[in-house]
Design a protein around this motif. Structure first.
Motif, short mmCIF file in Angstrom:
data_model
loop_
_atom_site.label_atom_id
_atom_site.label_comp_id
_atom_site.label_asym_id
_atom_site.label_seq_id
_atom_site.Cartn_x
_atom_site.Cartn_y
_atom_site.Cartn_z
N THR A 117 -17.82 -1.75 1.33
CA THR A 117 -16.76 -2.51 2.02
C THR A 117 -17.09 -4.00 2.01
O THR A 117 -16.18 -4.83 1.88
CB THR A 117 -16.62 -2.05 3.48
OG1 THR A 117 -17.89 -2.14 4.12
CG2 THR A 117 -16.10 -0.64 3.58
N ASP A 141 0.86 -1.19 0.00
CA ASP A 141 0.00 0.00 0.00
C ASP A 141 0.89 1.24 0.00
O ASP A 141 1.96 1.26 0.60
CB ASP A 141 -0.93 0.03 1.22
CG ASP A 141 -2.13 0.94 0.99
OD1 ASP A 141 -3.23 0.41 0.75
OD2 ASP A 141 -1.95 2.18 1.00
N ASP A 146 -13.52 -1.68 -5.11
CA ASP A 146 -13.86 -0.45 -5.83
C ASP A 146 -13.15 -0.37 -7.18
O ASP A 146 -13.66 0.26 -8.12
CB ASP A 146 -13.44 0.78 -5.00
CG ASP A 146 -14.53 1.21 -4.03
OD1 ASP A 146 -15.47 0.42 -3.81
OD2 ASP A 146 -14.44 2.32 -3.49
#
Ligand code: FAD
Length: 431
Positions: free
Chosen positions: A313, A35, A300
């Motif tokens: 979510t 990330d 997403d």
């Protein structure tokens, strides 16, 4: 990791990426989760609440240890006119069987990544994936700002803009009409005052949706959630309508906060933070191809959002799990071709993700077409009805009801509502 090579790389440590990575690690396979964030989740924003069902499939009984704010025990809809409102609420006793929880993404995402690491996922923070690494047109790894990493499979979980899915032609840029812009503010209030104000017990919480009032002229909706000692309030509005109306989303939020039915909830509360984020409008028509040779797209990044039910979510978590299972199957087979990874799409089709997106394939266009009825006329009529119910004056009730019914008939609310109802029924009855 040998020679910078690992079996699977997952890009993005939101709900979709963590779920994929943990599913792969649990099968004893080697997976690297990366990330770009310094502290995962710090820049990830949502309304919002996470849903217990799909989350518990990855983190059983997570509510016992995870950093949750409150368990949702009341769903409320505010229908605003310019000054008044009608409010509808469904309150239930959770009795230990939880449906949804408010969380802050900064704390929640961090907790999820910690659990993934405990289960054997390698995690690389502060790692921006600049592009997918291609050889002979096939994805063989990732290029980060520091290094190149190779893998048999890459799972793209980089969120709504997904530059990576666009890089390999799986995704296109969304049209303005396919995305909503969301702004949110958080306000602090002492815990006990917050509970008194919302009439809730310690631990319990409220999820509210807000229609009409300052939002009445466009395809927009407000939301309000209670956290432990803070209130989240925000607005989501379709990007094309925002551009047409030449207003800024935070202007709409400011107006909403001043509405006489909303302002008392925020009175004397201390401003904590402001954030904004895009979200796909969630339509089956904008779902890209979600797999190819050696690659899958989840959450997403694949447009798996059900805006009608405020779900994102959970679909991210579920799609991550299904992609993770598919990756494990492909690794066992030693075949990472599109044909093998198409299992992921088959699993999606059997899941609520594709089924629900199909059910709502045309809902947003229909709602947009009827937005004035939903956002302006219905709140007005609802308020007028309550007014009649509670007006003790010299006008006979029969005259009031006659006037109300004639207004309903003249307004066209019934002819407008019947097609909406039929449309919803048809969609639900279709398989
Ligand atoms: C205002 C708002 C309210 C919402 N309310 C709700 C709600 O109440 N309930 C609900 O279920 N859903 C809600 N959603 C939707 C939900 O937030 C999303 O569906 C969900 O977060 C998607 O998860 P994800 O893992 O696919 O993507 P994200 O959560 O966006 O995570 C993507 C991750 O990828 C990382 N990343 C991106 N690009 C790169 C790169 N190049 N290299 C490395 N890392 C990268 C990011 O840092 C991020 O951590 C809401 C959304 C918004 C905007």
């Amino acid at each position: 990791m040998e020679n910078n090579k690992i079996e699977v790389i997952v890009v993005g440590a939101g709900p979709a990426g963590v779920s994929a990575a943990i599913t792969i690690a649990r099968a004893g396979r080697k997976v690297l989760l990366v990330d770009r964030a310094d502290n995962v989740g710090d820049k990830n924003m949502f309304g919002g609440c996470i849903y217990a069902k799909q989350t518990a499939e990855i983190f059983p009984k997570f509510w016992e240890t995870a950093p949750i704010e409150r368990s949702i025990t009341e769903h409320k809809i505010f229908m605003l006119t310019d000054y008044d409102s009608s409010q509808f609420a469904y309150r239930y006793a959770s009795k230990g069987s939880y449906k949804a929880f408010t969380v802050f993404r900064s704390k929640w995402d961090r907790w999820c990544v910690e659990q993934a690491q405990k289960e054997g996922v390698y995690y690389a923070p502060k790692t921006l994936v600049k592009e997918l690494l291609l050889e002979n047109g096939k994805v063989v790894g990732i290029k980060t700002q520091y290094e190149t990493y190779y893998s048999d499979i890459v799972i793209i979980a980089d969120g709504v803009n997904s530059l990576l899915a666009k890089q390999i032609g799986l995704r296109k840029e969304y049209k303005d009409s396919n995305v909503t812009v969301n702004v949110k503010e958080v306000y602090r209030l002492p815990k006990q005052r917050l509970e008194d104000r919302f009439n809730i017990d310690s631990e319990d919480g409220i999820a509210a949706k807000i229609l009409g009032g300052p939002l009445k002229d466009m395809f927009a909706m407000g939301f309000m959630y209670t956290n432990k000692d803070t209130i989240s309030i925000g607005v989501g509005v379709s990007l094309d309508e925002l551009k047409k109306a030449k207003v800024k989303p935070y202007e709409l939020l400011d107006d909403l906060k001043e509405h006489p039915s909303i302002a008392p909830y925020l009175k004397d509360a201390e401003f904590v933070e402001y954030s904004s984020h895009m979200i796909s409008e969630g339509s089956i028509d904008t779902i890209p191809k979600v797999y190819d040779n050696r690659v899958m797209v989840v959450g997403d990044a694949a447009g798996f959002v059900n805006n009608i039910h405020f779900e994102g979510t959970n679909l991210a978590t579920l799609s991550g799990k299904l992609a993770g299972e598919t990756a494990v199957f492909a690794l066992e087979k030693g075949d990472f071709s599109a044909s093998t990874l198409s299992l992921y799409y088959k699993k999606l089709q059997k899941s609520i993700i594709i089924k629900d997106l199909r059910t709502h394939s045309n809902t947003i266009p229909v709602l947009k077409k009827n937005i004035k009825t939903i956002s302006s006329l219905y709140p007005e009529l609802a308020c007028e009805f309550f007014n009649i119910l509670h007006s003790a004056d010299e006008v006979p009730k029969s005259a009031k009801y006659r006037r109300f019914v004639s207004k309903v008939l003249r307004s066209g609310a019934i002819p407008k509502t019947i097609p909406l109802g039929i449309f919803a029924m048809e969609k639900c009855l279709k398989k």
